[in-house]
Design an enzyme around this catalytic site. Sequence first.
Site, PDB file in Angstrom:
ATOM      1  N   ASP A 134    -140.778  41.347  68.856  1.00  7.71           N
ATOM      2  CA  ASP A 134    -140.899  42.782  68.586  1.00  7.71           C
ATOM      3  C   ASP A 134    -139.525  43.290  68.189  1.00  7.71           C
ATOM      4  O   ASP A 134    -138.511  42.822  68.706  1.00  7.71           O
ATOM      5  CB  ASP A 134    -141.384  43.537  69.830  1.00  7.71           C
ATOM      6  CG  ASP A 134    -142.850  43.293  70.140  1.00  7.71           C
ATOM      7  OD1 ASP A 134    -143.625  43.066  69.199  1.00  7.71           O
ATOM      8  OD2 ASP A 134    -143.223  43.352  71.325  1.00  7.71           O
ATOM      9  N   ASP A 171    -148.510  44.399  65.098  1.00  6.39           N
ATOM     10  CA  ASP A 171    -149.025  45.480  65.947  1.00  6.39           C
ATOM     11  C   ASP A 171    -149.467  46.672  65.113  1.00  6.39           C
ATOM     12  O   ASP A 171    -150.474  47.324  65.418  1.00  6.39           O
ATOM     13  CB  ASP A 171    -147.960  45.928  66.954  1.00  6.39           C
ATOM     14  CG  ASP A 171    -147.554  44.819  67.907  1.00  6.39           C
ATOM     15  OD1 ASP A 171    -148.356  43.904  68.157  1.00  6.39           O
ATOM     16  OD2 ASP A 171    -146.408  44.867  68.408  1.00  6.39           O
TER      17      ASP A 171
END
Length: 184
Positions: A130, A148
Amino acid sequence: MADASPAPRRTTTPRDVTFWTLLIGVALTDIVTKRWAESALGLHAPEEVVGHWLRWTLTYNTGAAMNLSLGSASRVIFSGIALFMIVYLFRLYRQSPPGARAAPAAIALISAGALGNLLDRLRHAKGVVDFIDVGTLDWRFWTFNVADMGVTTGALVLALLLWREDAAADDLSVTPSPEPGSST
């Protein structure tokens, strides 16, 4: 002499073009941006892109969305769930009408996101990469990635499509029927 009839021609439908273009595009963008983040960013060292509103901050998520964790079993369980969902979503794509675009687009976004994060889980035990970090000085959203964004956007589009479909079905069910004995 053997029959020289031509092989059946496979046609590409709007559904196919929409699905595969988005799936491949989002998955590749996710993979490339994650590799960039790992090579260019220091772990947990924010780099401002647009002031404090948008930063690149490399982190690894061993859990699922918003750091949901199942302890040491997270990697295996979330990988299994992702694989199951990819297969299920592919079946939904194949069942959609050949002329459809919106539902295959939503399914492709969700599938690409699930695939991108699954590849991270399979690649190494650190977790999902991330790096997109948004917020204010006092509040930060969960750090996320392109996969995401695909899952979230696809789920929202799919929910909207289902809601519209449900509303259209409700409109049809309240259509008054003609009075008995009246001519139309």
